[in-house]
Write a protein that holds these residues in place. Structure first.
Motif, PDB file in Angstrom:
ATOM      1  N   ASN A  80      91.374 -21.266 -13.526  1.00 42.10           N
ATOM      2  CA  ASN A  80      92.230 -21.166 -14.715  1.00 42.10           C
ATOM      3  C   ASN A  80      92.836 -22.507 -15.111  1.00 42.10           C
ATOM      4  OD1 ASN A  80      91.771 -18.445 -14.908  1.00 42.10           O
ATOM      5  ND2 ASN A  80      93.609 -17.885 -13.775  1.00 42.10           N
ATOM      6  N   SER A  81      92.924 -23.428 -14.178  1.00 43.08           N
ATOM      7  CA  SER A  81      93.539 -24.716 -14.498  1.00 43.08           C
ATOM      8  C   SER A  81      92.507 -25.644 -15.146  1.00 43.08           C
ATOM      9  CB  SER A  81      94.097 -25.375 -13.221  1.00 43.08           C
ATOM     10  OG  SER A  81      93.043 -25.802 -12.400  1.00 43.08           O
ATOM     11  N   ALA A  82      93.002 -26.770 -15.628  1.00 48.51           N
ATOM     12  CA  ALA A  82      92.115 -27.748 -16.282  1.00 48.51           C
ATOM     13  C   ALA A  82      91.529 -28.735 -15.274  1.00 48.51           C
ATOM     14  CB  ALA A  82      92.899 -28.500 -17.351  1.00 48.51           C
ATOM     15  N   PHE A  83      91.762 -28.503 -14.000  1.00 48.60           N
ATOM     16  CA  PHE A  83      91.288 -29.419 -12.961  1.00 48.60           C
ATOM     17  C   PHE A  83      89.776 -29.583 -13.016  1.00 48.60           C
ATOM     18  CE2 PHE A  83      89.811 -30.339  -8.658  1.00 48.60           C
ATOM     19  CZ  PHE A  83      90.537 -31.472  -8.388  1.00 48.60           C
ATOM     20  N   MET A  84      89.065 -28.464 -13.113  1.00 53.73           N
ATOM     21  CA  MET A  84      87.597 -28.534 -13.116  1.00 53.73           C
ATOM     22  C   MET A  84      87.078 -29.235 -14.376  1.00 53.73           C
ATOM     23  SD  MET A  84      86.827 -27.560 -10.301  1.00 53.73           S
ATOM     24  CE  MET A  84      85.696 -26.547  -9.466  1.00 53.73           C
ATOM     25  N   ALA A  85      87.757 -29.024 -15.505  1.00 49.00           N
ATOM     26  CA  ALA A  85      87.328 -29.690 -16.744  1.00 49.00           C
ATOM     27  C   ALA A  85      87.504 -31.200 -16.615  1.00 49.00           C
ATOM     28  CB  ALA A  85      88.129 -29.158 -17.927  1.00 49.00           C
ATOM     29  N   TYR A  86      88.650 -31.627 -16.061  1.00 52.05           N
ATOM     30  CA  TYR A  86      88.861 -33.067 -15.861  1.00 52.05           C
ATOM     31  C   TYR A  86      87.860 -33.628 -14.851  1.00 52.05           C
ATOM     32  CZ  TYR A  86      93.263 -33.048 -18.431  1.00 52.05           C
ATOM     33  OH  TYR A  86      94.209 -32.954 -19.410  1.00 52.05           O
ATOM     34  N   LEU A  87      87.587 -32.878 -13.830  1.00 56.79           N
ATOM     35  CA  LEU A  87      86.634 -33.329 -12.817  1.00 56.79           C
ATOM     36  C   LEU A  87      85.229 -33.455 -13.413  1.00 56.79           C
ATOM     37  CD1 LEU A  87      86.587 -34.079  -9.839  1.00 56.79           C
ATOM     38  CD2 LEU A  87      85.956 -31.739  -9.333  1.00 56.79           C
ATOM     39  N   LYS A  88      84.856 -32.529 -14.283  1.00 53.44           N
ATOM     40  CA  LYS A  88      83.543 -32.621 -14.942  1.00 53.44           C
ATOM     41  C   LYS A  88      83.460 -33.858 -15.831  1.00 53.44           C
ATOM     42  CE  LYS A  88      82.530 -27.709 -14.990  1.00 53.44           C
ATOM     43  NZ  LYS A  88      82.409 -26.502 -15.822  1.00 53.44           N
ATOM     44  N   VAL A  89      84.558 -34.180 -16.522  1.00 53.46           N
ATOM     45  CA  VAL A  89      84.579 -35.380 -17.376  1.00 53.46           C
ATOM     46  C   VAL A  89      84.422 -36.627 -16.519  1.00 53.46           C
ATOM     47  CG1 VAL A  89      86.051 -36.793 -18.874  1.00 53.46           C
ATOM     48  CG2 VAL A  89      85.884 -34.333 -19.251  1.00 53.46           C
TER      49      VAL A  89
ATOM     50  N   LEU B 233      83.008 -36.888 -13.576  1.00 55.95           N
ATOM     51  CA  LEU B 233      81.663 -36.965 -12.998  1.00 55.95           C
ATOM     52  C   LEU B 233      80.580 -37.223 -14.043  1.00 55.95           C
ATOM     53  CD1 LEU B 233      81.879 -34.116 -10.346  1.00 55.95           C
ATOM     54  CD2 LEU B 233      82.028 -36.573  -9.966  1.00 55.95           C
ATOM     55  N   SER B 234      80.782 -36.720 -15.256  1.00 55.33           N
ATOM     56  CA  SER B 234      79.738 -36.905 -16.265  1.00 55.33           C
ATOM     57  C   SER B 234      79.881 -38.221 -17.029  1.00 55.33           C
ATOM     58  CB  SER B 234      79.746 -35.732 -17.242  1.00 55.33           C
ATOM     59  OG  SER B 234      80.971 -35.733 -17.970  1.00 55.33           O
ATOM     60  N   ASP B 235      81.098 -38.643 -17.291  1.00 58.92           N
ATOM     61  CA  ASP B 235      81.318 -39.862 -18.074  1.00 58.92           C
ATOM     62  C   ASP B 235      82.177 -40.827 -17.250  1.00 58.92           C
ATOM     63  OD1 ASP B 235      81.162 -41.614 -20.132  1.00 58.92           O
ATOM     64  OD2 ASP B 235      82.516 -40.522 -21.466  1.00 58.92           O
ATOM     65  N   TYR B 236      81.573 -41.386 -16.229  1.00 53.32           N
ATOM     66  CA  TYR B 236      82.336 -42.233 -15.311  1.00 53.32           C
ATOM     67  C   TYR B 236      82.747 -43.558 -15.933  1.00 53.32           C
ATOM     68  CZ  TYR B 236      77.646 -44.045 -14.429  1.00 53.32           C
ATOM     69  OH  TYR B 236      76.401 -44.550 -14.570  1.00 53.32           O
ATOM     70  N   ASP B 237      82.091 -44.002 -17.011  1.00 52.71           N
ATOM     71  CA  ASP B 237      82.513 -45.235 -17.690  1.00 52.71           C
ATOM     72  C   ASP B 237      83.904 -45.061 -18.301  1.00 52.71           C
ATOM     73  OD1 ASP B 237      80.174 -46.539 -17.069  1.00 52.71           O
ATOM     74  OD2 ASP B 237      79.157 -45.889 -18.909  1.00 52.71           O
ATOM     75  N   VAL B 238      84.128 -43.940 -18.949  1.00 55.50           N
ATOM     76  CA  VAL B 238      85.447 -43.653 -19.522  1.00 55.50           C
ATOM     77  C   VAL B 238      86.459 -43.449 -18.395  1.00 55.50           C
ATOM     78  CG1 VAL B 238      86.759 -41.993 -20.917  1.00 55.50           C
ATOM     79  CG2 VAL B 238      84.457 -42.663 -21.608  1.00 55.50           C
ATOM     80  N   ALA B 239      86.030 -42.793 -17.334  1.00 49.83           N
ATOM     81  CA  ALA B 239      86.934 -42.550 -16.203  1.00 49.83           C
ATOM     82  C   ALA B 239      87.362 -43.862 -15.561  1.00 49.83           C
ATOM     83  CB  ALA B 239      86.258 -41.658 -15.178  1.00 49.83           C
TER      84      ALA B 239
END
Length: 144
Positions: free
Chosen positions: A69-78, A80-86
């Motif tokens: 239910n939290s946004a943790f997984m969404a942030y984690l996906k971002v 892992l998928s877009d590590y340049d922005v991270a």
């Protein structure tokens, strides 16, 4: 004939308790009391572990529900998928990950795991004490 037997029996020295017999009996009684105490403690700790396992399952399910239910997984996906922005916004991403993490449930699950490990440790200590008390060499020493 019976008079001779009675005379012989009267002249026999009285039976003496062997030296150290009372101490050996007391040691055997003490060992038995220790074994009973260890058995009671083992049952209590095993029961506590079963109850703790039930709580761990419930809290783990709650933790997984909160994570979904939290946004943790969404942030984690971002991340892992877009590590340049991270990498560019690593401070903001780290803070957003920490803020979206269900900390209370994580602490509860961690505490339950800690208590479970301490119970397992205590049960192993009790088991080693019990095997030490049941060792045949140890029993022979207490009966000598």
């Amino acid at each position: 004939m019976f008079e001779r037997i009675e005379a012989i029996l009267r002249n026999l020295p009285p039976k003496q308790v062997p030296v150290g017999l009372i101490a050996k009996i007391q040691n055997a009684i003490q060992k038995e009391a220790q074994l009973r105490s260890l058995r009671r403690r083992a049952v209590a700790f095993a029961t506590s572990f079963v109850v703790l396992a039930g709580f761990m399952v419930a809290y783990w399910n709650m933790f997984l529900g909160e994570m979904s239910n939290s946004a943790f997984m969404a942030y984690l996906k971002v991340i892992l998928s877009d590590y340049d922005v991270a990498l560019v916004y690593w401070k903001e991403m780290a803070l957003s990950l920490l803020e979206s993490l269900p900390v209370v449930n994580l602490i509860a699950v961690s505490l339950l795991v800690f208590f479970g490990l301490s119970l397992i440790s205590k049960l192993l200590q009790i088991r080693s004490q019990k095997t030490h008390l049941n060792h045949p060499h140890h029993l022979m020493l207490s009966l000598k």
